[in-house]
Motif scaffolding. Structure first.
Motif, PDB file in Angstrom:
ATOM      1  N   THR A   1      77.324  30.254  13.734  1.00  0.00           N
ATOM      2  CA  THR A   1      77.069  30.408  15.168  1.00  0.00           C
ATOM      3  C   THR A   1      76.533  31.801  15.467  1.00  0.00           C
ATOM      4  OG1 THR A   1      78.854  28.877  15.597  1.00  0.00           O
ATOM      5  CG2 THR A   1      78.166  30.251  17.449  1.00  0.00           C
ATOM      6  N   LYS A   2      77.188  32.800  14.891  1.00  0.00           N
ATOM      7  CA  LYS A   2      76.764  34.183  15.145  1.00  0.00           C
ATOM      8  C   LYS A   2      75.335  34.405  14.641  1.00  0.00           C
ATOM      9  CE  LYS A   2      78.735  38.394  13.879  1.00  0.00           C
ATOM     10  NZ  LYS A   2      79.810  38.946  13.098  1.00  0.00           N
TER      11      LYS A   2
ATOM     12  N   GLU B   1      72.714  32.604  16.820  1.00  0.00           N
ATOM     13  CA  GLU B   1      72.546  33.254  18.128  1.00  0.00           C
ATOM     14  C   GLU B   1      71.685  34.496  17.994  1.00  0.00           C
ATOM     15  OE1 GLU B   1      76.694  31.821  20.214  1.00  0.00           O
ATOM     16  OE2 GLU B   1      76.483  33.942  19.611  1.00  0.00           O
TER      17      GLU B   1
END
Ligand code: SF4
Length: 435
Positions: free
Chosen positions: A106-107, A110
């Motif tokens: 996710t990081k 993003e």
């Protein structure tokens, strides 16, 4: 008139028996201590090829260190690979490892909206704790589709050596390829090639009048070539056993050919494809004659330097057999032992007959025994991985790092002389240093 029994006459009348080369030759199979890279190394050239893909190794600090040293200066540019380092906590509980992996992905996504395809790459530690990356990639795909496609494959040292990482990566791509519509024949060229080489081949296929030609892996992850029963595929690299199997499962058929190394190899490779597509032999000749002649001329000065030099291959990349064929037939080098980590008889069926019959072939490795053989032979040049190169140089042997054969464009006519130069340079350097 009674038939002549004269042996010379008989020899003149009967058709020549094709020399078997090394197709029937015995192969020394060894299992023991190995000095090879794991499959993670493939990321170094694969991430340059697929320009919007990211490779996330799920591994340990050891894996991160390997990637750093293999990629060299590349780590200072913003690379499209990284390692999600598993901590002890992850090793203790799988639930944590999955959660942390999701958080890391996710990081990453993003921060890097340019990523359109993400490979989760398994390593020894992730395999030992049985972290299921294929399930993780399915789970994460559901979350990020259609913006990002998430796939997984193993590059671990337990399962893969060096170039097998590319094989696993491409095999993971095959099920995602769109289905080829209709029955118009199309050609797929398989294996990561430098863009300049790919462009040259595309022009040559064009000159052969072959229009429906695509390359795998593609430069952009959205540009996946279709595959189906109307597809014939041509391997550009000898280490793609799994990928070939996956393509065959989708109905595609392999075109048997030697690999496009050297002037002769490139012509035979192109000709095999052109023959399979029914191209007129005259057209094949006219498309290949001029570049082949140019490549042969460019090889001449290297032939003068390398002719008669004795060559020993330690197993590393599976490129050893096609390279040995090119170096012996086109540059006159003498083959002593040709070692390969894995000998895929079917995919090498067009290569083995072209090797001199007396070549010693070995598959796998028991490094100490092999070092003893190399010391006894004392070749003029030994092709090996980085781990063996400096120790052998210290013993007075000239070496060629095999990793450069993957990082340098070596396929095709225009690169034939560059390939020869890779072997001439270490010999040349040694001579200069001696002076
Ligand atoms: S995958 Fe295995 S062999 Fe490769 S760097 Fe990581 S721990 Fe070492």
């Amino acid at each position: 008139m009674s038939p002549s029994l004269d042996p010379l006459g008989a020899a003149l009348q009967s058709p020549p028996v094709p020399a078997p080369g090394c197709s029937q030759a015995p192969v020394l199979r060894e299992r023991g201590q190995r000095e090879v890279f794991c499959g993670l190394t493939g990321i170094v050239w694969l991430h340059r090829k697929i320009q919007d893909a990211f490779f996330l190794v799920v591994g340990s600090r050891t894996c991160a260190h390997l990637m750093q040293s293999a990629a060299g200066v590349m780590i200072f540019a913003e690379p499209r690979f990284a390692t999600a380092v598993m901590e002890e906590r992850d090793l203790a509980g799988l639930a944590d490892a999955n959660e942390e992996l999701d958080a890391a992905v996710t990081k990453l996504l993003e921060r890097r909206p340019d990523i359109k395809m993400l490979f989760l790459v398994g390593s020894c530690p992730s395999e030992v704790i049985k972290l299921d990356l294929s399930r993780a990639s399915e789970r994460l795909s559901r979350q990020y589709a259609p913006d990002v496609r998430i796939l997984s494959y193993s590059g671990s040292g337990i399962e893969t050596t060096f170039t097998q990482g590319e094989d696993n990566c491409l095999a993971a791509l095959v099920p995602t390829l769109p289905q080829a519509e209709g029955d118009e024949p199309n050609l797929l060229v398989i294996g990561a090639l430098a863009d300049v080489v790919e462009d040259q081949f595309a022009r040559l296929f064009d000159a052969l009048g072959m229009e429906n030609v695509r390359f795998l892996p593609p430069r952009r992850s959205r540009d996946l070539p279709p595959v189906g029963p109307s597809t014939r595929f041509l391997l550009a690299q000898p280490f793609l056993g799994e990928t070939a199997r996956a393509l065959e499962e989708r109905g595609a058929q392999r075109i048997a050919a030697p690999f496009p190394l050297g002037a002769e190899g490139t012509t035979l490779w192109l000709k095999a494809a052109a023959d399979a597509f029914g191209v007129d032999p005259m057209r094949i000749r006219s498309a290949t004659a001029a570049p082949e002649a140019r490549a042969k001329r460019a090889l001449e000065p290297y032939r003068a330097e390398l002719d008669g030099k004795r060559l020993f291959f330690f197993p590393d990349s599976q490129l050893e057999i096609p390279l040995a064929r090119m170096l012996s037939r086109e540059l006159g080098m003498e083959l002593t032992e040709v070692g390969t980590p894995y000998l895929h008889r079917q995919h090498l069926s067009e290569e083995l007959p072209l090797l001199p019959a007396e070549t010693a072939l070995s598959e796998g490795q028991d490094v100490d025994r092999q070092l003893d053989r190399a010391r006894a032979i004392r070749p003029d040049i030994a092709v090996c991985g980085l781990g063996l190169a400096n120790p052998l140089e210290a013993e007075g042997m000239t070496t060629k790092w095999s990793i450069e054969l993957l990082f340098t464009p070596i396929q095709g006519y225009e690169q034939a002389a560059d390939l020869a130069a890779l072997f001439a340079r270490p010999l040349d350097r040694r001579t200069r240093l001696r002076i």
